[in-house]
Design a protein around this motif. Sequence first.
Motif, PDB file in Angstrom:
ATOM      1  N   GLY A 207       0.796  -1.221   0.000  1.00  0.00           N
ATOM      2  CA  GLY A 207       0.000   0.000   0.000  1.00  0.00           C
ATOM      3  C   GLY A 207       0.826   1.266   0.000  1.00  0.00           C
ATOM      4  O   GLY A 207       0.284   2.363  -0.102  1.00  0.00           O
ATOM      5  N   GLN A 208       2.137   1.142   0.105  1.00  0.00           N
ATOM      6  CA  GLN A 208       3.024   2.298   0.142  1.00  0.00           C
ATOM      7  C   GLN A 208       3.788   2.422  -1.179  1.00  0.00           C
ATOM      8  O   GLN A 208       3.902   1.468  -1.937  1.00  0.00           O
ATOM      9  CB  GLN A 208       4.016   2.169   1.293  1.00  0.00           C
ATOM     10  N   GLY A 209       4.323   3.611  -1.406  1.00  0.00           N
ATOM     11  CA  GLY A 209       5.111   3.859  -2.594  1.00  0.00           C
ATOM     12  C   GLY A 209       6.383   4.589  -2.242  1.00  0.00           C
ATOM     13  O   GLY A 209       6.496   5.175  -1.167  1.00  0.00           O
ATOM     14  N   ALA A 210       7.354   4.556  -3.161  1.00  0.00           N
ATOM     15  CA  ALA A 210       8.623   5.249  -2.941  1.00  0.00           C
ATOM     16  C   ALA A 210       9.298   5.478  -4.284  1.00  0.00           C
ATOM     17  O   ALA A 210       9.070   4.731  -5.248  1.00  0.00           O
ATOM     18  CB  ALA A 210       9.531   4.425  -2.030  1.00  0.00           C
ATOM     19  N   GLN A 211      10.128   6.501  -4.316  1.00  0.00           N
ATOM     20  CA  GLN A 211      11.003   6.731  -5.461  1.00  0.00           C
ATOM     21  C   GLN A 211      12.224   5.840  -5.264  1.00  0.00           C
ATOM     22  O   GLN A 211      12.891   5.924  -4.231  1.00  0.00           O
ATOM     23  CB  GLN A 211      11.415   8.201  -5.530  1.00  0.00           C
ATOM     24  N   VAL A 212      12.472   4.968  -6.216  1.00  0.00           N
ATOM     25  CA  VAL A 212      13.603   4.038  -6.134  1.00  0.00           C
ATOM     26  C   VAL A 212      14.435   4.240  -7.396  1.00  0.00           C
ATOM     27  O   VAL A 212      14.015   3.845  -8.479  1.00  0.00           O
ATOM     28  CB  VAL A 212      13.130   2.575  -6.014  1.00  0.00           C
ATOM     29  N   GLY A 213      15.578   4.883  -7.226  1.00  0.00           N
ATOM     30  CA  GLY A 213      16.383   5.202  -8.399  1.00  0.00           C
ATOM     31  C   GLY A 213      15.570   6.051  -9.351  1.00  0.00           C
ATOM     32  O   GLY A 213      14.926   7.014  -8.936  1.00  0.00           O
ATOM     33  N   PRO A 214      15.531   5.683 -10.626  1.00  0.00           N
ATOM     34  CA  PRO A 214      14.844   6.507 -11.615  1.00  0.00           C
ATOM     35  C   PRO A 214      13.332   6.265 -11.719  1.00  0.00           C
ATOM     36  O   PRO A 214      12.666   6.893 -12.540  1.00  0.00           O
ATOM     37  CB  PRO A 214      15.526   6.108 -12.923  1.00  0.00           C
ATOM     38  N   VAL A 215      12.778   5.363 -10.905  1.00  0.00           N
ATOM     39  CA  VAL A 215      11.361   5.012 -11.040  1.00  0.00           C
ATOM     40  C   VAL A 215      10.607   5.183  -9.724  1.00  0.00           C
ATOM     41  O   VAL A 215      11.193   5.180  -8.648  1.00  0.00           O
ATOM     42  CB  VAL A 215      11.182   3.562 -11.548  1.00  0.00           C
ATOM     43  N   SER A 216       9.304   5.306  -9.849  1.00  0.00           N
ATOM     44  CA  SER A 216       8.414   5.343  -8.692  1.00  0.00           C
ATOM     45  C   SER A 216       7.714   3.988  -8.599  1.00  0.00           C
ATOM     46  O   SER A 216       7.159   3.506  -9.595  1.00  0.00           O
ATOM     47  CB  SER A 216       7.388   6.466  -8.877  1.00  0.00           C
ATOM     48  N   ILE A 217       7.741   3.375  -7.405  1.00  0.00           N
ATOM     49  CA  ILE A 217       7.168   2.038  -7.210  1.00  0.00           C
ATOM     50  C   ILE A 217       6.160   2.091  -6.078  1.00  0.00           C
ATOM     51  O   ILE A 217       6.420   2.666  -5.026  1.00  0.00           O
ATOM     52  CB  ILE A 217       8.268   1.003  -6.881  1.00  0.00           C
ATOM     53  N   ARG A 218       4.969   1.493  -6.300  1.00  0.00           N
ATOM     54  CA  ARG A 218       3.934   1.353  -5.273  1.00  0.00           C
ATOM     55  C   ARG A 218       3.575  -0.127  -5.178  1.00  0.00           C
ATOM     56  O   ARG A 218       3.159  -0.733  -6.159  1.00  0.00           O
ATOM     57  CB  ARG A 218       2.702   2.169  -5.607  1.00  0.00           C
TER      58      ARG A 218
END
Length: 102
Positions: free
Chosen positions: A77-88
């Motif tokens: 249910g959470q998201g984060a910016q990981v390197g060049p991409v956004s992941i949820r």
Amino acid sequence: MKRAVPVLSVLALGGVLLLSGCQSNSQRCVNGKCHVTVNGAGQTVEVNDVDVTVSQISDQGMTVSAGGSAPATIATGQGAQVGPVSIRVTSIEGQKVKFDLR
């Protein structure tokens, strides 16, 4: 001796299929947003030309890195910016994780 090569090739292919049988992934991308499913940690998948490595999957979330970034742990249910991409992370069931990537 000519028969040994095909037999060895078939045996080697069978071993590779057996070893990779526990891990699988799929992805579907539309307009730059991808829905990704990874079954089994320790995999690197290419999504939108970015290498995404899922190193751990647990009830608390998944640990992931992308494009050579430092690993990040993201809860369901959470998201984060990981390197060049956004992941949820959308769901985790055992060792199967589903996430959206932009």
